[in-house]
Scaffold this motif. Structure first.
Motif, PDB file in Angstrom:
ATOM      1  N   CYS A   1       0.824  -1.209   0.000  1.00 39.29           N
ATOM      2  CA  CYS A   1       0.000   0.000   0.000  1.00 39.29           C
ATOM      3  C   CYS A   1       0.858   1.259   0.000  1.00 39.29           C
ATOM      4  O   CYS A   1       1.971   1.267   0.537  1.00 39.29           O
ATOM      5  CB  CYS A   1      -0.880   0.006   1.255  1.00 39.29           C
TER       6      CYS A   1
ATOM      7  N   ARG B   1      -0.049   3.905   1.557  1.00 43.48           N
ATOM      8  CA  ARG B   1      -0.315   4.654   2.787  1.00 43.48           C
ATOM      9  C   ARG B   1       0.234   3.888   4.002  1.00 43.48           C
ATOM     10  O   ARG B   1       0.634   2.740   3.872  1.00 43.48           O
ATOM     11  CB  ARG B   1      -1.801   4.923   2.933  1.00 43.48           C
TER      12      ARG B   1
ATOM     13  N   CYS C   1      -1.354   3.445   7.383  1.00 43.62           N
ATOM     14  CA  CYS C   1      -2.258   3.449   8.528  1.00 43.62           C
ATOM     15  C   CYS C   1      -1.637   2.627   9.654  1.00 43.62           C
ATOM     16  O   CYS C   1      -1.144   1.520   9.422  1.00 43.62           O
ATOM     17  CB  CYS C   1      -3.624   2.892   8.146  1.00 43.62           C
TER      18      CYS C   1
ATOM     19  N   CYS D   1      -2.819  -1.082  10.483  1.00 44.84           N
ATOM     20  CA  CYS D   1      -2.955  -2.027   9.377  1.00 44.84           C
ATOM     21  C   CYS D   1      -1.676  -2.830   9.143  1.00 44.84           C
ATOM     22  O   CYS D   1      -0.577  -2.282   9.126  1.00 44.84           O
ATOM     23  CB  CYS D   1      -3.295  -1.263   8.103  1.00 44.84           C
TER      24      CYS D   1
ATOM     25  N   LYS E   1       4.059  -2.322   3.545  1.00 42.09           N
ATOM     26  CA  LYS E   1       4.223  -0.900   3.190  1.00 42.09           C
ATOM     27  C   LYS E   1       5.469  -0.669   2.326  1.00 42.09           C
ATOM     28  O   LYS E   1       5.874   0.468   2.133  1.00 42.09           O
ATOM     29  CB  LYS E   1       4.328  -0.061   4.470  1.00 42.09           C
TER      30      LYS E   1
ATOM     31  N   THR F   1      -4.437   1.023  -1.023  1.00 44.63           N
ATOM     32  CA  THR F   1      -4.613   2.330  -1.665  1.00 44.63           C
ATOM     33  C   THR F   1      -3.435   2.564  -2.597  1.00 44.63           C
ATOM     34  O   THR F   1      -2.286   2.377  -2.196  1.00 44.63           O
ATOM     35  CB  THR F   1      -4.699   3.440  -0.606  1.00 44.63           C
TER      36      THR F   1
HETATM   37  S1  SF4 Z   1      -5.819   0.421   5.915  1.00 49.99           S
HETATM   38 FE1  SF4 Z   1      -5.865   0.479   3.680  1.00 49.99          FE
HETATM   39  S2  SF4 Z   1      -4.977   2.474   3.185  1.00 49.99           S
HETATM   40 FE2  SF4 Z   1      -4.386   2.034   5.270  1.00 49.99          FE
HETATM   41  S3  SF4 Z   1      -2.385   1.046   5.120  1.00 49.99           S
HETATM   42 FE3  SF4 Z   1      -3.957  -0.577   5.187  1.00 49.99          FE
HETATM   43  S4  SF4 Z   1      -4.374  -1.054   3.065  1.00 49.99           S
HETATM   44 FE4  SF4 Z   1      -3.342   0.945   3.117  1.00 49.99          FE
END
Ligand code: SF4
Length: 299
Positions: free
Chosen positions: A72, A74, A76, A79, A83, A115
């Protein structure tokens, strides 16, 4: 949560309370679902996020497929998704997902994605292709999407809406006060606008909250009111569980009775279907939601 029992919070922060226990049922359908999803090289949120309900959902012929890769753009803090730098999306993915859904005989499929702020359309075109491919390959399968915010670009959100998924989900995840520490690249008003756009296009919309990050009952109520005002029909709430010590800590384990209080509050505010229990996750298999959605679609 002013009205909730603080004492309980202190006692349970050390270890998980008894209600956070999962029985994994591995019937034949579970095994078949696992093998076929593997055979098509699909990522599932079920596995990526260590979902406590994996066993139950797969055993009911429901799985959550992760598209646009497993990395992703992002960060978060709750999560567990990878990354590291993202890889180019696979243009063959819609076909692979559709083939797996058909072959696995999934009655319901939840499609979600990381995302992809790196892509010009946030991945919207591939999203729409995936929904349309599943629809063509498995016309009887209920399609639920759990989409990112596409950076709030209305044209990209409209691209997914035009594919007419049966349920259009986008998670608010937590209350606006906690966005800076939980999901710093997200925006509460932007997420509400995503839900409103889909509701106004006539889709059944859904959102979810993780609890146990320090939110109050008053903040939850206001968030429920905002989601209702954005046209949301379905609401889910579950206990946040820390994926690793690197992730946001659990502020407290919310008692099951408090989840019942929130369920009743959500119904009183007009939601059509609500699931609110410690182990509920946004793509959790709920017979009640299936019945609600099928009735709404047949109406
Ligand atoms: S919750 Fe969604 S946007 Fe945020 S890090 Fe996880 S996958 Fe990415």
């Amino acid at each position: 949560m002013g009205s909730m029992n603080e004492a309980g919070a202190m006692a349970t922060c050390g270890g998980k309370p008894p209600w956070i226990r999962v029985k994994v049922g591995q019937n034949g359908l579970f095994q078949a679902t696992k093998e076929r999803l593997r055979a098509h090289g699909l990522h599932t949120v079920c596995e990526e996020a260590f979902c406590p309900n994996l066993g139950r959902c797969w055993a009911c012929g429901r799985a959550t497929v992760l598209i646009l890769g497993d990395r992703c753009t992002r960060g978060c803090r709750f999560c567990n998704v990878d990354k590291r730098p993202v890889l180019p999306p696979d243009p063959e993915e819609p076909g692979r997902v559709a083939a797996a859904v058909k072959e696995t005989g999934l009655k319901e499929v939840v499609v979600t994605s990381v995302t992809r702020d790196d892509l010009p359309d946030g991945g919207a075109a591939l999203w729409a292709e995936t929904v349309e491919a599943i629809r063509a390959a498995a016309p009887g399968t209920l399609i639920e999407v759990l989409v990112p915010d596409f950076g709030g670009v209305a044209d990209d959100i409209a691209t997914v809406i035009r594919a007419r998924p049966d349920v259009f989900g986008h998670n608010l995840e937590t209350v606006p006060r906690l966005y800076p520490q939980a999901r710093p690249q997200a925006d509460y008003a932007r997420s509400l606008a995503v839900l409103r756009q889909a509701s106004e296009a006539g889709l059944i919309t859904k959102t979810s909250l993780m609890l146990g990050l320090g939110e109050t009952l008053e903040e939850i109520e206001q968030t429920l009111r905002d989601a209702r005002a954005a046209g949301c029909a379905i609401f889910y709430a579950g206990q946040y569980l820390q994926p690793s010590p690197r992730h946001l800590p659990v502020t407290r384990y919310v008692e099951p009775t408090e989840f019942v209080e929130i369920r009743d509050l959500a119904y009183a505010l007009g939601f059509g279907f609500v699931a609110s229990e410690p182990l509920v996750r946004s793509s959790y298999h709920e017979e009640g939601q299936t019945a609600f959605v099928r009735t709404a679609l047949d109406a």
